[in-house]
Motif scaffolding. Structure first.
Motif, PDB file in Angstrom:
ATOM      1  N   ARG A   1       0.827  -1.213   0.000  1.00 12.55           N
ATOM      2  CA  ARG A   1       0.000   0.000   0.000  1.00 12.55           C
ATOM      3  C   ARG A   1       0.857   1.257   0.000  1.00 12.55           C
ATOM      4  NH1 ARG A   1      -5.355  -0.931   1.105  1.00 12.55           N
ATOM      5  NH2 ARG A   1      -5.863  -3.018   1.884  1.00 12.55           N
TER       6      ARG A   1
ATOM      7  N   HIS B   1      -3.754  -5.894  -2.114  1.00 13.12           N
ATOM      8  CA  HIS B   1      -2.357  -5.589  -1.833  1.00 13.12           C
ATOM      9  C   HIS B   1      -1.698  -6.800  -1.189  1.00 13.12           C
ATOM     10  CE1 HIS B   1      -2.729  -1.285  -2.704  1.00 13.12           C
ATOM     11  NE2 HIS B   1      -3.923  -1.378  -2.148  1.00 13.12           N
TER      12      HIS B   1
ATOM     13  N   ARG C   1      -3.140   3.423 -11.517  1.00 10.40           N
ATOM     14  CA  ARG C   1      -3.735   4.516 -12.300  1.00 10.40           C
ATOM     15  C   ARG C   1      -3.607   4.248 -13.797  1.00 10.40           C
ATOM     16  NH1 ARG C   1      -1.464   7.903  -8.231  1.00 10.40           N
ATOM     17  NH2 ARG C   1       0.443   8.134  -9.483  1.00 10.40           N
TER      18      ARG C   1
ATOM     19  N   TRP D   1       4.711   3.871  -4.006  1.00 13.28           N
ATOM     20  CA  TRP D   1       4.311   4.864  -5.002  1.00 13.28           C
ATOM     21  C   TRP D   1       4.146   4.222  -6.370  1.00 13.28           C
ATOM     22  CZ3 TRP D   1       6.715   6.340  -9.553  1.00 13.28           C
ATOM     23  CH2 TRP D   1       6.178   7.477 -10.175  1.00 13.28           C
TER      24      TRP D   1
ATOM     25  N   ASN E   1       3.241   1.241  -7.075  1.00 13.20           N
ATOM     26  CA  ASN E   1       1.991   0.478  -7.141  1.00 13.20           C
ATOM     27  C   ASN E   1       0.832   1.406  -7.487  1.00 13.20           C
ATOM     28  OD1 ASN E   1       0.460  -2.171  -6.407  1.00 13.20           O
ATOM     29  ND2 ASN E   1      -0.621  -0.571  -5.282  1.00 13.20           N
ATOM     30  N   ARG E   2       0.764   2.555  -6.830  1.00 13.30           N
ATOM     31  CA  ARG E   2      -0.309   3.509  -7.122  1.00 13.30           C
ATOM     32  C   ARG E   2      -0.205   4.031  -8.558  1.00 13.30           C
ATOM     33  NH1 ARG E   2       1.356   5.103  -1.948  1.00 13.30           N
ATOM     34  NH2 ARG E   2       2.452   6.948  -2.748  1.00 13.30           N
TER      35      ARG E   2
END
Length: 329
Positions: free
Chosen positions: A183, A211, A193, A186, A188-189
Protein backbone atom coordinates in the motif's frame (compact mmCIF):
# COMPACT_ATOMS: atom_id res chain seq x y z
CA UNK A 1 57.17 7.40 -4.70
CA UNK A 2 53.75 8.94 -5.15
CA UNK A 3 53.76 12.43 -6.69
CA UNK A 4 52.71 15.30 -4.44
CA UNK A 5 50.42 18.23 -5.16
CA UNK A 6 53.43 20.57 -5.01
CA UNK A 7 55.22 18.58 -7.70
CA UNK A 8 52.13 18.83 -9.91
CA UNK A 9 52.03 22.57 -9.25
CA UNK A 10 55.68 22.98 -10.30
CA UNK A 11 55.10 20.86 -13.42
CA UNK A 12 52.05 22.94 -14.41
CA UNK A 13 53.56 26.28 -13.42
CA UNK A 14 50.78 27.16 -10.99
CA UNK A 15 50.25 27.27 -7.23
CA UNK A 16 49.32 24.22 -5.16
CA UNK A 17 45.97 25.85 -4.35
CA UNK A 18 45.22 26.18 -8.07
CA UNK A 19 45.96 22.46 -8.52
CA UNK A 20 43.58 21.71 -5.67
CA UNK A 21 40.80 23.80 -7.23
CA UNK A 22 41.37 22.35 -10.69
CA UNK A 23 40.94 18.82 -9.37
CA UNK A 24 38.21 19.35 -6.78
CA UNK A 25 36.13 22.24 -8.15
CA UNK A 26 37.15 22.52 -11.82
CA UNK A 27 34.42 25.05 -12.60
CA UNK A 28 36.39 27.59 -10.55
CA UNK A 29 39.48 27.38 -12.80
CA UNK A 30 39.71 28.63 -16.39
CA UNK A 31 39.79 25.94 -19.06
CA UNK A 32 43.40 26.51 -20.19
CA UNK A 33 44.82 26.33 -16.66
CA UNK A 34 42.64 23.36 -15.80
CA UNK A 35 43.86 21.45 -18.84
CA UNK A 36 47.50 22.24 -17.98
CA UNK A 37 46.99 20.94 -14.42
CA UNK A 38 45.24 17.78 -15.61
CA UNK A 39 48.03 17.02 -18.08
CA UNK A 40 50.68 17.56 -15.41
CA UNK A 41 48.82 15.31 -12.95
CA UNK A 42 48.53 12.62 -15.62
CA UNK A 43 52.22 12.78 -16.52
CA UNK A 44 53.25 12.46 -12.88
CA UNK A 45 50.63 9.84 -12.05
CA UNK A 46 49.17 12.06 -9.34
CA UNK A 47 45.99 10.93 -7.57
CA UNK A 48 44.76 13.03 -4.63
CA UNK A 49 44.35 11.28 -1.31
CA UNK A 50 40.63 10.94 -0.54
CA UNK A 51 41.00 12.12 3.04
CA UNK A 52 43.09 15.10 2.02
CA UNK A 53 40.65 15.97 -0.72
CA UNK A 54 37.87 15.87 1.85
CA UNK A 55 39.67 18.40 4.02
CA UNK A 56 40.00 20.72 1.04
CA UNK A 57 36.52 20.38 -0.41
CA UNK A 58 34.48 19.59 2.70
CA UNK A 59 33.22 16.48 0.88
CA UNK A 60 33.44 12.87 2.07
CA UNK A 61 33.72 11.26 -1.36
CA UNK A 62 30.89 8.93 -0.32
CA UNK A 63 27.32 8.50 -1.57
CA UNK A 64 24.52 6.67 0.22
CA UNK A 65 22.00 4.27 -1.31
CA UNK A 66 18.96 2.96 0.55
CA UNK A 67 16.76 0.19 -0.87
CA UNK A 68 13.69 -1.58 0.55
CA UNK A 69 14.79 -5.19 0.05
CA UNK A 70 18.05 -6.56 -1.35
CA UNK A 71 16.57 -10.05 -1.67
CA UNK A 72 14.28 -8.71 -4.41
CA UNK A 73 16.26 -9.18 -7.68
CA UNK A 74 15.09 -5.77 -8.92
CA UNK A 75 17.23 -3.84 -6.43
CA UNK A 76 20.68 -5.45 -6.91
CA UNK A 77 20.49 -4.38 -10.55
CA UNK A 78 19.89 -0.77 -9.47
CA UNK A 79 22.75 -1.10 -6.96
CA UNK A 80 25.05 -2.34 -9.72
CA UNK A 81 24.27 0.75 -11.82
CA UNK A 82 24.80 3.10 -8.88
CA UNK A 83 28.12 1.54 -7.94
CA UNK A 84 29.45 1.49 -11.50
CA UNK A 85 28.68 5.17 -12.11
CA UNK A 86 29.90 6.24 -8.66
CA UNK A 87 33.18 4.38 -9.22
CA UNK A 88 33.68 6.23 -12.50
CA UNK A 89 33.26 9.51 -10.60
CA UNK A 90 35.66 8.32 -7.85
CA UNK A 91 32.97 7.99 -5.19
CA UNK A 92 32.39 5.14 -2.76
CA UNK A 93 28.84 3.92 -2.04
CA UNK A 94 27.37 3.11 1.38
CA UNK A 95 24.43 0.69 0.99
CA UNK A 96 21.57 0.07 3.42
CA UNK A 97 18.45 -2.14 3.29
CA UNK A 98 15.25 -1.11 5.14
CA UNK A 99 13.61 -4.55 4.94
CA UNK A 100 10.43 -2.82 3.68
CA UNK A 101 10.18 -0.82 6.92
CA UNK A 102 9.41 2.91 6.33
CA UNK A 103 10.46 3.80 9.88
CA UNK A 104 13.88 2.21 9.33
CA UNK A 105 14.19 4.30 6.17
CA UNK A 106 14.01 7.55 8.12
CA UNK A 107 16.54 6.41 10.70
CA UNK A 108 18.99 5.20 8.08
CA UNK A 109 18.88 8.49 6.17
CA UNK A 110 19.62 10.46 9.30
CA UNK A 111 22.48 8.13 10.26
CA UNK A 112 24.08 8.04 6.81
CA UNK A 113 23.66 11.79 6.23
CA UNK A 114 26.66 12.42 8.50
CA UNK A 115 28.91 10.13 6.44
CA UNK A 116 27.97 10.90 2.83
CA UNK A 117 27.72 13.86 0.48
CA UNK A 118 24.27 12.85 -0.73
CA UNK A 119 21.77 9.98 -0.75
CA UNK A 120 19.79 7.99 -3.29
CA UNK A 121 16.47 6.64 -2.03
CA UNK A 122 15.32 3.74 -4.20
CA UNK A 123 11.57 3.00 -4.10
CA UNK A 124 11.18 4.79 -0.74
CA UNK A 125 8.16 3.72 1.31
CA UNK A 126 8.00 6.72 3.65
CA UNK A 127 5.20 9.28 3.74
CA UNK A 128 5.62 12.45 1.71
CA UNK A 129 6.02 14.64 4.77
CA UNK A 130 8.76 12.34 6.09
CA UNK A 131 10.67 12.48 2.82
CA UNK A 132 10.31 16.26 2.73
CA UNK A 133 11.81 16.44 6.23
CA UNK A 134 14.73 14.24 5.16
CA UNK A 135 15.84 16.83 2.61
CA UNK A 136 16.79 19.00 5.59
CA UNK A 137 19.41 16.42 6.58
CA UNK A 138 21.12 15.68 3.27
CA UNK A 139 20.95 16.06 -0.51
CA UNK A 140 18.43 13.55 -1.90
CA UNK A 141 17.64 11.92 -5.24
CA UNK A 142 14.90 9.32 -5.62
CA UNK A 143 14.56 6.30 -7.89
CA UNK A 144 11.14 4.83 -8.69
CA UNK A 145 9.25 7.56 -6.89
CA UNK A 146 8.27 11.12 -7.73
CA UNK A 147 7.49 13.81 -5.19
CA UNK A 148 7.68 17.58 -5.06
CA UNK A 149 10.86 19.18 -6.37
CA UNK A 150 13.17 16.33 -5.31
CA UNK A 151 15.13 15.16 -8.40
CA UNK A 152 13.99 11.68 -9.43
CA UNK A 153 14.48 8.86 -11.90
CA UNK A 154 11.30 6.95 -12.72
CA UNK A 155 10.09 4.45 -15.30
CA UNK A 156 7.40 5.08 -17.88
CA UNK A 157 5.03 2.59 -16.26
CA UNK A 158 2.03 4.03 -18.09
CA UNK A 159 3.48 3.08 -21.46
CA UNK A 160 4.52 -0.36 -20.22
CA UNK A 161 1.03 -1.00 -18.88
CA UNK A 162 -0.51 0.19 -22.15
CA UNK A 163 1.67 -2.26 -24.04
CA UNK A 164 0.63 -5.10 -21.72
CA UNK A 165 -3.10 -4.31 -22.06
CA UNK A 166 -2.82 -3.97 -25.85
CA UNK A 167 -1.09 -7.37 -25.96
CA UNK A 168 -3.82 -9.02 -23.89
CA UNK A 169 -6.56 -7.34 -25.92
CA UNK A 170 -5.01 -8.63 -29.14
CA UNK A 171 -5.14 -12.14 -27.66
CA UNK A 172 -8.87 -11.78 -27.03
CA UNK A 173 -8.82 -11.16 -23.28
CA UNK A 174 -11.71 -9.12 -21.87
CA UNK A 175 -11.07 -9.52 -18.14
CA UNK A 176 -7.79 -8.80 -16.38
CA UNK A 177 -6.80 -8.89 -12.71
CA UNK A 178 -4.19 -6.73 -10.98
CA UNK A 179 -2.21 -8.25 -8.10
CA UNK A 180 -0.99 -5.20 -6.20
CA UNK A 181 2.11 -4.64 -4.12
CA UNK A 182 2.52 -2.72 -0.83
CA UNK A 183 0.00 0.00 0.00
CA UNK A 184 2.90 2.36 0.73
CA UNK A 185 4.47 1.82 -2.71
CA UNK A 186 4.31 4.86 -5.00
CA UNK A 187 4.96 2.68 -8.05
CA UNK A 188 1.99 0.48 -7.14
CA UNK A 189 -0.31 3.51 -7.12
CA UNK A 190 1.24 4.79 -10.35
CA UNK A 191 0.71 1.44 -12.08
CA UNK A 192 -2.88 1.08 -10.88
CA UNK A 193 -3.73 4.52 -12.30
CA UNK A 194 -2.18 3.56 -15.61
CA UNK A 195 -3.94 0.20 -15.58
CA UNK A 196 -7.37 1.72 -14.96
CA UNK A 197 -6.88 4.14 -17.84
CA UNK A 198 -5.54 1.51 -20.26
CA UNK A 199 -8.16 -1.13 -19.39
CA UNK A 200 -10.98 1.39 -19.74
CA UNK A 201 -9.70 2.56 -23.13
CA UNK A 202 -9.49 -1.06 -24.30
CA UNK A 203 -12.95 -1.91 -23.00
CA UNK A 204 -11.54 -4.54 -20.64
CA UNK A 205 -12.98 -5.37 -17.22
CA UNK A 206 -10.44 -4.82 -14.43
CA UNK A 207 -10.38 -6.67 -11.09
CA UNK A 208 -8.03 -5.26 -8.45
CA UNK A 209 -7.38 -8.31 -6.30
CA UNK A 210 -5.67 -6.51 -3.44
CA UNK A 211 -2.36 -5.59 -1.83
CA UNK A 212 0.22 -8.28 -1.14
CA UNK A 213 3.83 -8.42 0.07
CA UNK A 214 6.13 -7.91 -2.95
CA UNK A 215 7.60 -11.39 -2.61
CA UNK A 216 7.14 -14.82 -4.19
CA UNK A 217 4.83 -15.69 -1.29
CA UNK A 218 2.67 -12.67 -2.07
CA UNK A 219 1.99 -14.04 -5.53
CA UNK A 220 1.20 -17.45 -4.11
CA UNK A 221 -1.29 -15.90 -1.69
CA UNK A 222 -2.99 -13.95 -4.48
CA UNK A 223 -3.39 -16.85 -6.92
CA UNK A 224 -6.55 -18.37 -5.44
CA UNK A 225 -8.28 -14.98 -5.49
CA UNK A 226 -7.26 -14.51 -9.10
CA UNK A 227 -8.80 -17.86 -10.04
CA UNK A 228 -11.98 -17.08 -8.06
CA UNK A 229 -12.40 -13.77 -9.92
CA UNK A 230 -12.95 -15.63 -13.19
CA UNK A 231 -10.46 -13.55 -15.19
CA UNK A 232 -8.51 -14.92 -18.13
CA UNK A 233 -5.43 -12.76 -17.54
CA UNK A 234 -3.50 -11.21 -14.66
CA UNK A 235 -0.77 -8.59 -14.28
CA UNK A 236 1.37 -8.68 -11.14
CA UNK A 237 3.09 -5.79 -9.37
CA UNK A 238 6.48 -7.36 -10.06
CA UNK A 239 8.09 -10.44 -11.57
CA UNK A 240 8.76 -12.08 -8.20
CA UNK A 241 5.05 -12.06 -7.39
CA UNK A 242 4.24 -13.25 -10.92
CA UNK A 243 6.53 -16.23 -10.37
CA UNK A 244 4.61 -16.98 -7.16
CA UNK A 245 1.38 -16.86 -9.17
CA UNK A 246 2.78 -19.32 -11.71
CA UNK A 247 3.79 -21.71 -8.95
CA UNK A 248 0.41 -21.74 -7.20
CA UNK A 249 -1.54 -21.94 -10.46
CA UNK A 250 0.55 -24.94 -11.48
CA UNK A 251 -0.15 -26.60 -8.11
CA UNK A 252 -3.88 -26.09 -8.68
CA UNK A 253 -3.75 -27.58 -12.16
CA UNK A 254 -4.49 -24.24 -13.83
CA UNK A 255 -2.72 -24.12 -17.19
CA UNK A 256 -0.71 -21.03 -18.08
CA UNK A 257 -1.38 -19.60 -20.61
CA UNK A 258 -4.27 -21.79 -21.80
CA UNK A 259 -6.47 -21.01 -18.77
CA UNK A 260 -4.88 -17.78 -17.50
CA UNK A 261 -2.26 -15.51 -19.04
CA UNK A 262 0.27 -14.02 -16.60
CA UNK A 263 2.35 -10.84 -16.98
CA UNK A 264 4.98 -9.50 -14.57
CA UNK A 265 6.89 -6.23 -14.35
CA UNK A 266 10.69 -5.66 -14.06
CA UNK A 267 12.26 -8.35 -16.30
CA UNK A 268 14.44 -9.84 -13.58
CA UNK A 269 16.84 -12.57 -14.69
CA UNK A 270 14.66 -15.37 -13.31
CA UNK A 271 11.68 -14.33 -15.43
CA UNK A 272 13.10 -16.01 -18.50
CA UNK A 273 14.01 -19.16 -16.52
CA UNK A 274 10.47 -19.98 -15.38
CA UNK A 275 8.23 -22.52 -17.07
CA UNK A 276 6.60 -21.10 -19.05
CA UNK A 277 8.93 -18.14 -19.48
CA UNK A 278 7.30 -15.02 -18.07
CA UNK A 279 5.92 -12.25 -20.27
CA UNK A 280 7.04 -9.05 -18.54
CA UNK A 281 7.35 -5.29 -18.78
CA UNK A 282 11.08 -4.63 -18.87
CA UNK A 283 12.51 -1.61 -17.02
CA UNK A 284 16.06 -0.23 -17.26
CA UNK A 285 17.24 -0.96 -13.72
CA UNK A 286 21.00 -0.43 -14.09
CA UNK A 287 20.41 2.65 -16.22
CA UNK A 288 18.22 4.05 -13.45
CA UNK A 289 21.05 3.59 -10.95
CA UNK A 290 23.54 5.36 -13.19
CA UNK A 291 21.10 8.19 -13.95
CA UNK A 292 20.46 8.69 -10.21
CA UNK A 293 24.18 9.14 -9.54
CA UNK A 294 24.44 11.65 -12.38
CA UNK A 295 21.54 13.64 -10.92
CA UNK A 296 23.02 13.54 -7.43
CA UNK A 297 26.47 14.69 -8.57
CA UNK A 298 24.88 17.51 -10.58
CA UNK A 299 22.85 18.51 -7.55
CA UNK A 300 25.96 18.58 -5.36
CA UNK A 301 27.70 20.81 -7.90
CA UNK A 302 24.76 23.15 -8.56
CA UNK A 303 22.08 22.76 -5.86
CA UNK A 304 19.60 25.05 -7.59
CA UNK A 305 20.35 23.94 -11.11
CA UNK A 306 18.66 20.53 -11.04
CA UNK A 307 15.78 21.04 -8.62
CA UNK A 308 12.58 19.52 -9.88
CA UNK A 309 14.54 17.47 -12.46
CA UNK A 310 12.82 14.25 -13.48
CA UNK A 311 14.21 11.57 -15.73
CA UNK A 312 11.73 9.07 -17.12
CA UNK A 313 13.17 5.88 -18.58
CA UNK A 314 11.33 3.85 -21.24
CA UNK A 315 9.68 0.47 -20.64
CA UNK A 316 9.22 -2.41 -23.07
CA UNK A 317 6.88 -5.41 -23.06
CA UNK A 318 8.74 -8.69 -23.63
CA UNK A 319 6.35 -11.37 -24.86
CA UNK A 320 7.15 -14.91 -23.72
CA UNK A 321 5.31 -18.13 -23.05
CA UNK A 322 3.10 -17.10 -20.10
CA UNK A 323 0.60 -15.24 -22.29
CA UNK A 324 -1.66 -16.75 -24.94
CA UNK A 325 -5.06 -16.60 -26.62
CA UNK A 326 -7.93 -16.15 -24.16
CA UNK A 327 -10.03 -19.21 -23.36
CA UNK A 328 -13.53 -19.06 -24.85
CA UNK A 329 -15.40 -20.62 -21.93
Amino acid sequence: MRATIREVAREAGVSASTVSRALSTPEMVNAVTRERVLRAAERLGYAPNRAARGLITGRTGNLGLIVPDLTNPFFPSVVKGVQARAREADYAVFLADTDEDPTAEVGLVRALAKQVDGLILCSPRGREEEIRDLTEHTTLVMVNRRFGTIPSVVFDSADGIRQAIAHLQALGHQRVAWVGGPRTSWSNRDRVRALRTAASAAGMELFVVGHFPPYFEGGVAAADLVVASGVTSVIAYNDVMALGLLSRLRDRGVDVPQDISVIGIDNIQMSVMSSPALTTVSVSKEQAGRAAVDLLLALLLQPDGVRNTRRELPTQLLVRGSTGVARTA
